[in-house]
Design a protein around this motif. Structure first.
Motif, PDB file in Angstrom:
ATOM      1  N   ALA A 607      20.060 -19.535 -15.279  1.00  0.00           N
ATOM      2  CA  ALA A 607      19.726 -18.281 -15.971  1.00  0.00           C
ATOM      3  C   ALA A 607      19.977 -18.416 -17.470  1.00  0.00           C
ATOM      4  O   ALA A 607      19.150 -18.036 -18.305  1.00  0.00           O
ATOM      5  N   ARG A 608      21.129 -18.980 -17.817  1.00  0.00           N
ATOM      6  CA  ARG A 608      21.451 -19.108 -19.249  1.00  0.00           C
ATOM      7  C   ARG A 608      20.491 -20.061 -19.949  1.00  0.00           C
ATOM      8  O   ARG A 608      20.095 -19.844 -21.086  1.00  0.00           O
ATOM      9  N   LEU A 609      20.145 -21.119 -19.263  1.00  0.00           N
ATOM     10  CA  LEU A 609      19.232 -22.101 -19.858  1.00  0.00           C
ATOM     11  C   LEU A 609      17.864 -21.464 -20.125  1.00  0.00           C
ATOM     12  O   LEU A 609      17.275 -21.638 -21.193  1.00  0.00           O
ATOM     13  N   LEU A 610      17.378 -20.717 -19.150  1.00  0.00           N
ATOM     14  CA  LEU A 610      16.061 -20.093 -19.321  1.00  0.00           C
ATOM     15  C   LEU A 610      16.070 -19.151 -20.517  1.00  0.00           C
ATOM     16  O   LEU A 610      15.133 -19.127 -21.323  1.00  0.00           O
ATOM     17  N   LEU A 611      17.154 -18.409 -20.651  1.00  0.00           N
ATOM     18  CA  LEU A 611      17.224 -17.477 -21.785  1.00  0.00           C
ATOM     19  C   LEU A 611      17.343 -18.233 -23.105  1.00  0.00           C
ATOM     20  O   LEU A 611      16.751 -17.853 -24.116  1.00  0.00           O
ATOM     21  N   ASP A 612      18.097 -19.317 -23.069  1.00  0.00           N
ATOM     22  CA  ASP A 612      18.270 -20.128 -24.278  1.00  0.00           C
ATOM     23  C   ASP A 612      16.919 -20.710 -24.721  1.00  0.00           C
ATOM     24  O   ASP A 612      16.576 -20.689 -25.896  1.00  0.00           O
ATOM     25  N   LEU A 613      16.163 -21.210 -23.753  1.00  0.00           N
ATOM     26  CA  LEU A 613      14.846 -21.778 -24.074  1.00  0.00           C
ATOM     27  C   LEU A 613      13.926 -20.703 -24.642  1.00  0.00           C
ATOM     28  O   LEU A 613      13.189 -20.922 -25.594  1.00  0.00           O
ATOM     29  N   GLN A 614      13.986 -19.536 -24.011  1.00  0.00           N
ATOM     30  CA  GLN A 614      13.119 -18.454 -24.480  1.00  0.00           C
ATOM     31  C   GLN A 614      13.460 -18.105 -25.927  1.00  0.00           C
ATOM     32  O   GLN A 614      12.576 -17.944 -26.753  1.00  0.00           O
ATOM     33  N   ARG A 615      14.754 -18.032 -26.203  1.00  0.00           N
ATOM     34  CA  ARG A 615      15.183 -17.672 -27.548  1.00  0.00           C
ATOM     35  C   ARG A 615      14.772 -18.729 -28.562  1.00  0.00           C
ATOM     36  O   ARG A 615      14.309 -18.434 -29.637  1.00  0.00           O
ATOM     37  N   HIS A 616      14.940 -19.998 -28.194  1.00  0.00           N
ATOM     38  CA  HIS A 616      14.704 -21.055 -29.183  1.00  0.00           C
ATOM     39  C   HIS A 616      13.259 -21.502 -29.283  1.00  0.00           C
ATOM     40  O   HIS A 616      12.832 -21.991 -30.309  1.00  0.00           O
ATOM     41  N   TYR A 617      12.530 -21.374 -28.194  1.00  0.00           N
ATOM     42  CA  TYR A 617      11.152 -21.893 -28.228  1.00  0.00           C
ATOM     43  C   TYR A 617      10.100 -20.804 -28.006  1.00  0.00           C
ATOM     44  O   TYR A 617       8.936 -21.011 -28.352  1.00  0.00           O
ATOM     45  N   LEU A 655      16.890 -16.603 -11.565  1.00  0.00           N
ATOM     46  CA  LEU A 655      15.540 -16.541 -12.150  1.00  0.00           C
ATOM     47  C   LEU A 655      15.164 -15.105 -12.501  1.00  0.00           C
ATOM     48  O   LEU A 655      14.715 -14.807 -13.611  1.00  0.00           O
ATOM     49  N   ARG A 656      15.346 -14.245 -11.496  1.00  0.00           N
ATOM     50  CA  ARG A 656      14.901 -12.856 -11.672  1.00  0.00           C
ATOM     51  C   ARG A 656      15.698 -12.189 -12.788  1.00  0.00           C
ATOM     52  O   ARG A 656      15.161 -11.414 -13.566  1.00  0.00           O
ATOM     53  N   ARG A 657      16.996 -12.534 -12.846  1.00  0.00           N
ATOM     54  CA  ARG A 657      17.833 -11.928 -13.874  1.00  0.00           C
ATOM     55  C   ARG A 657      17.394 -12.407 -15.257  1.00  0.00           C
ATOM     56  O   ARG A 657      17.280 -11.633 -16.198  1.00  0.00           O
ATOM     57  N   ALA A 658      17.157 -13.718 -15.366  1.00  0.00           N
ATOM     58  CA  ALA A 658      16.721 -14.256 -16.661  1.00  0.00           C
ATOM     59  C   ALA A 658      15.410 -13.592 -17.072  1.00  0.00           C
ATOM     60  O   ALA A 658      15.200 -13.263 -18.245  1.00  0.00           O
ATOM     61  N   MET A 659      14.547 -13.366 -16.105  1.00  0.00           N
ATOM     62  CA  MET A 659      13.264 -12.725 -16.420  1.00  0.00           C
ATOM     63  C   MET A 659      13.490 -11.282 -16.869  1.00  0.00           C
ATOM     64  O   MET A 659      12.853 -10.793 -17.804  1.00  0.00           O
ATOM     65  N   ALA A 660      14.427 -10.629 -16.203  1.00  0.00           N
ATOM     66  CA  ALA A 660      14.716  -9.249 -16.584  1.00  0.00           C
ATOM     67  C   ALA A 660      15.258  -9.181 -18.009  1.00  0.00           C
ATOM     68  O   ALA A 660      15.062  -8.212 -18.721  1.00  0.00           O
ATOM     69  N   TYR A 668       8.285 -21.482 -10.083  1.00  0.00           N
ATOM     70  CA  TYR A 668       9.484 -22.231  -9.677  1.00  0.00           C
ATOM     71  C   TYR A 668       9.084 -23.188  -8.562  1.00  0.00           C
ATOM     72  O   TYR A 668       8.546 -22.769  -7.537  1.00  0.00           O
ATOM     73  N   PHE A 669       9.309 -24.469  -8.793  1.00  0.00           N
ATOM     74  CA  PHE A 669       8.955 -25.483  -7.789  1.00  0.00           C
ATOM     75  C   PHE A 669      10.221 -26.099  -7.218  1.00  0.00           C
ATOM     76  O   PHE A 669      11.030 -26.647  -7.948  1.00  0.00           O
ATOM     77  N   TRP A 670      10.329 -25.997  -5.909  1.00  0.00           N
ATOM     78  CA  TRP A 670      11.497 -26.599  -5.250  1.00  0.00           C
ATOM     79  C   TRP A 670      11.280 -28.105  -5.143  1.00  0.00           C
ATOM     80  O   TRP A 670      10.206 -28.568  -4.720  1.00  0.00           O
TER      81      TRP A 670
END
Ligand code: FCB
Length: 771
Positions: A607-617, A655-660, A668-670
């Motif tokens: 979750a943190r990584l997804l938010l970090d990527l969104q913020r930076h990229y 995932l859902r939280r990061a999206m929220a 998302y691919f397993w």
């Protein structure tokens, strides 16, 4: 029963797959329900016609305006974050409403059918749940139908490189069983299937001019058709680590008609030698990409160029534990290989875009009927409803509109419809380089040294590749620490790189605590590890030290001592390397649940990584998690499936939280469809939603497979997930302060494969810490 030893025929037939390991016992819970539920779909109810397509264009304009209005209302709070589905205020209202709902009653199955229950549970209807594989890990048939060898064929046949000296000559035998396997993908309920194309199956020497292997291409065409026929979106990776051996070391290639025998190679062929260290590989990759786009582009819209360049550069050129097994110049070669991989991605993108611009009818003139058949059929299929299930009209309409728009884009564009029709999302194919990282969390959050180490981690893992893709050049911090050992891009190269990622493709398996790289911190962490982790305590320290001193593994299965990772590894690690450049130390929390590969379960990290990527990229095209997953050990009670299910639950909440919170995540691919050749781990690590018996029979890990299927079918978090779980999933498990941790190094001592990595790494760090 035949003992499964390296000398038994069974062993060779299965390429070293150990019966004891992979013939895991079937779980008691029945798989019948799962199979029935997943396969009994009824007929489709909608037929999409050209008339309706026009209506969709109007609808599109309307939804765009509505979306823009919502963004205006809420976007001010987080300007760098692109809100995709709801504004912050809207979401807060949804969560508040859901809070009432959650305490009032557990959402019922009926409300799930109506779109997944409360809003905070629901994923957008077009969120893609998929499964991923890679050619070398599953195909087998390494010498069939004209396939040329790859560097992984060579590497895996060197004694001591792979756990139990396994190889992938047979692997899952997917080459012969692909129909069955695609059926498994469908049975899982996956919406998409990410597979990779073996370069040397399509181009046996890696070079287009040497001739295309039509049988190889036909195989991938069958995969694509097989997916589409089952309503599954094919997502193709051009390169998942299996470089044609001929580009690495052509003199080792057997002579074949029309080519000179070894020892009589032309200067041009000799000039190819060096694989990713050679600039010429960039051009060869570009041509290979062009060929794949031209021949498979009619089926595949979403492409990945190169999978995990970090892993290849560091494991392949710094530690030497992956092909091509080099650690000769770990302070130079990883950077050079990475440089060429980046340029190769840019080259592929140049081809991709030139095709998109020059040939709107990519399927070829006169082939419209094929396109219609494939795509219209596929879009219609997406409207199938499970037999006997009543879907409310709202949900059906939503699905209908989404598929309609997808169809409009695909068919409309292929018909040469104007760009205005598809707007800014117009492209025939979208391409991204697949980047991987664990989430780096400062071990001591308040410690500025740890924060700086986290920064270095980010720069030397993900930003190393992402900055060139998004900004056109390496991160300044990397340049300042590596200096002229880091190659430079020309202006033209910078231009071709910048903006060359159509979406952000991310592989993430875990999180680590990161701390400064000092002897004291190493000592603290190592001491903690040795004291507390039982499997580390079991390791005879003397033996470990002896192994480190000589850079040898512990004894091989035959009893002789063998160097790890081939001859290069025996030479030790020079003082200058990517490790010293990066200068950080990794650690795992002592109380963390570990997967079978020793990676901590840490959903908050995703979750943190997804938010970090969104913020930076703020990536155009959003973020797709192209790989995530975990390996667990089987037992008679189906423990692995159960743990997979729990893992999926944690991941989906993250995932859902990061999206929220604003991360624009689209899929998302397993990892992975079925247990396979897990690189230097051989067949010992089981990531599959399906397991394989020693005779290669596939069977589902029922609870994991069912959990995946439910997520994909509901497009919503499981009803058992509480709002509290959702609210707290971003928190670091220990609150704020980290407890003492155990370091990663040495975790897998005793297993010859990964020891390859960690012995070399440890030999370096241990020498500094102790000697
Ligand atoms: C990723 C690789 C994939 C598989 C998983 C477990 O790094 O891309 O092939 O090995 O790890």
């Amino acid at each position: 029963m035949e003992p499964n030893t390296a000398s038994s025929p069974e062993w060779h037939r299965t390429g070293g797959r150990s019966a004891a390991r992979s013939a895991a016992v079937r779980p008691v819970s029945s798989t019948a329900t799962f199979n029935r539920a997943a396969t009994s779909f009824g007929p489709c109810h909608f037929d999409l016609s050209a008339t309706v397509l026009a209506a969709a264009a109007a609808l599109r304009t309307f939804t765009r305006t509505a979306r823009a209005r919502r963004c205006c209302a809420s976007g001010a709070e987080l300007p760098a974050v692109r809100r995709r589905e709801t504004g912050a205020a809207l979401l807060a209202a949804e969560v508040a409403a859901a809070a009432g709902e959650a305490t009032a009653a557990t959402p019922s199955a009926a409300s799930d059918t109506e779109g997944g229950g409360a809003a905070w549970r629901r994923f957008p209807t077009d969120f893609v749940w998929g499964v991923a594989t890679a050619a070398f890990q599953i195909e087998g048939a390494v010498a069939e139908d004209g396939r040329g060898p790859s560097i992984w064929d060579t590497f895996s046949h060197v004694k001591g490189n792979i756990y139990e000296d396994a190889n992938a000559d047979v692997a899952c035998d997917h080459y012969h069983r692909y129909e069955e396997d695609l059926q498994l993908v469908k049975q899982l309920g996956a919406k998409a299937y990410r597979f990779s194309i073996s370069w040397s199956r399509v181009l046996p020497t890696g070079v287009v001019a040497d001739g295309v292997n039509e049988q190889g291409l036909a195989f991938y065409e069958q995969i694509c058709r097989g997916c589409l026929a089952r309503g599954v979106e094919p997502v193709a990776t051009l390169y998942h680590w299996d470089l044609p051996e001929a580009l690495e070391a052509p003199e080792q290639q057997p002579a074949r008609a029309g080519r000179p025998a070894a020892g009589q190679l032309s200067a041009a062929e000799l000039g190819r030698r060096g694989g990713w260290l050679k600039r010429s590989t960039v051009g060869h990759f570009g041509r290979f990409a062009q060929l794949c786009f031209e021949r498979l582009g009619r089926y595949v819209k979403t492409w990945c160029s190169i999978n995990e360049p970090w892993t290849q550069c560091i494991l392949g050129y710094c530690f030497g534990s992956h092909a091509p097994g080099r650690n000769v110049k770990p302070g130079e070669e990883p950077y050079l290989a990475a440089h060429h991989m980046l340029l190769a991605h840019a080259k592929a993108q140049e081809w991709g875009r030139s095709i998109a611009h020059s040939s709107p009818k990519m399927a070829g003139e006169g082939e419209m009927s094929d396109v219609t058949e494939q795509n219209l059929g596929r879009e219609s299929m997406a409207l199938e409803a499970p037999e006997g299930v009543q879907i409310d009209p709202k949900t059906l309409m939503r699905i209908f509109i989404r598929r309609l728009w997808a169809l409009l884009k695909r068919v409309g564009v292929r018909r040469g419809a104007s760009a205005a029709l598809a707007g800014d999302e117009l492209s025939l194919l979208e391409l991204a380089m697949v980047l991987n990282t664990e989430w780096p969390e400062a071990q001591e959050p308040e410690n500025p040294e740890d924060q700086a180490a986290v920064e270095r981690h980010k720069v030397f893992n993900l930003d190393w590749f992402a900055r060139p893709l998004y900004d056109g050049d390496y991160p300044p911090l990397m340049r300042s620490r590596v200096g002229e050992r880091l190659p430079r891009f020309t202006e033209a190269e910078q231009k071709s790189l910048k903006g060359s990622n159509d979406f952000f493709a991310l592989n993430c398996y875990s999180a680590r605590y990161i701390c400064e790289d000092t002897a004291w911190r190493k000592w603290q962490n190592t001491a903690a590890t040795l004291r507390i982790l039982p499997y580390i305590a079991d390791v005879p320290l003397q033996k470990l030290k002896a192994a480190l001193a000589s850079n040898k593994t512990d004894e091989g299965s035959t009893g002789e001592e063998v160097p790890v990772g081939g001859p290069a590894q025996a030479r030790g690690l020079p003082a200058t390397s990517w490790i010293t450049d990066a200068g950080y130390e990794t650690a795992v929390p002592l109380d963390a649940e570990l997967t079978a590969t020793g990676w901590p379960v840490a959903h908050y990290g995703l979750a943190r990584l997804l938010l970090d990527l969104q913020r930076h990229y703020a990536p155009r095209g959003g973020i797709v998690v192209t790989e995530a997953g975990a390996a667990f050990d089987d037992d008679r009670r189906g423990a692995a499936g159960r743990r997979q299910a729990a893992y999926l639950r944690g991941q989906s909440v993250a995932l859902r939280r990061a999206m929220a919170e604003g991360a624009d995540v689209r899929g998302y691919f397993w990892w992975t469809l079925m247990d396979n050749f897990e690189w230097s781990f051989g067949y010992s690590k089981h990531f599959g939603l399906y397991a394989l018996d020693v005779d290669l029979t596939r069977w589902p890990r029922a609870e994991g497979a069912e959990a995946f299927g439910r997520l994909a079918a509901r497009q919503a978090l499981a009803p058992e997930v509480t709002l509290e779980e959702f609210t707290r999933c971003l928190d670091r498990p220990d609150g704020k302060k980290a407890r003492v941790v155990g370091v990663e190094r040495g975790l897998r001592v005793g297993e010859r494969n990964t020891v390859a990595v960690w012995h070399i790494y440890s030999s370096y760090t241990f020498k500094h810490a102790y000697f």
